[in-house]
Scaffold this motif. Sequence first.
Motif, short mmCIF file in Angstrom:
data_model
loop_
_atom_site.label_atom_id
_atom_site.label_comp_id
_atom_site.label_asym_id
_atom_site.label_seq_id
_atom_site.Cartn_x
_atom_site.Cartn_y
_atom_site.Cartn_z
N ARG A 68 -39.02 -34.28 -14.92
CA ARG A 68 -39.01 -33.79 -16.31
C ARG A 68 -37.94 -32.71 -16.49
NH1 ARG A 68 -43.44 -35.04 -19.65
NH2 ARG A 68 -43.21 -33.09 -20.80
N GLU A 72 -34.36 -32.91 -18.95
CA GLU A 72 -33.95 -31.90 -19.92
C GLU A 72 -32.51 -31.43 -19.72
OE1 GLU A 72 -36.96 -29.04 -19.21
OE2 GLU A 72 -38.54 -30.21 -20.21
N ARG A 143 -41.38 -39.80 -21.75
CA ARG A 143 -40.98 -38.86 -20.70
C ARG A 143 -41.71 -39.19 -19.39
NH1 ARG A 143 -39.65 -33.67 -22.34
NH2 ARG A 143 -39.02 -33.39 -20.16
#
Length: 265
Positions: A68, A72, A143
């Motif tokens: 994750r 980003e 995600r």
Amino acid sequence: MRKLPLSCFIIAKNEADRIARTIRSVRSWVDEVVVVDSGSSDGTIAIARAEGARVIVQPWLGFGGQKRFAEEQCRHDWVLNLDADEVVPADLRREIITLLRSGAPANVAYGMPIHIVYPGQNKPRMWARDNWYARLYDRSVVRFRDSCVHDSVVTDGHSVGRLKAPIHHYSIRSFDHMRTKLDERMSLAAAHARPRNRSLTFARLLVEFPMNFYKYYIVRRHFTGGIMGLRYATVLSSFRVAKVYRCWMHRNPVRSVPLAIANHA
């Protein structure tokens, strides 16, 4: 070749012997390669930078958390996730390029087969049937799961498209490396397993090996891999037994678990 508006991200630690091959399989056609390193002590970072990747150092957040974080750091919403021991072969590259250059994709995520390559070999065995995961997706919609153990994309009911060509997964350097890797992963899985009835867990020990050996050797077709396929299925099935044993002995330290269960393979 005109590059796709696509980011490829890779999490890595001590992958100096493998990560260059991974980056080279995508760098000519994706807009950027992002490597998130969790503290390598070898030349992983220098090699990744030399191959054109943007490298970010981030202490380990767990499998899901690390991915994750890597999502980003990407410039584009459409991302491709690879492990540092995986390679995109030419047929999958062409399939992804065709998909993303044919207008807006019909789905927000796409999965593809991921086929194991045995140590010392350069392609998967005949009729390989290993895993299937969503690895190409729109991160603005879906995600990775925020989990210490699991690293799968949560699609939340969205339909997932299917790509035919596989990723080649050079998962193990040797069978000794496979045992070490499985020992770490199974210990982690047992430590985070939900409490279950101890009697039922113990009963699983009686069927865990034959059930998993059938799954890997027959259903996933490691029988086509000859002696290596037999060894692979045996070691993996043995560690599945070790995982169940560790869940059963959850109140005891993990170090008390006898590892000899897999050493016969």
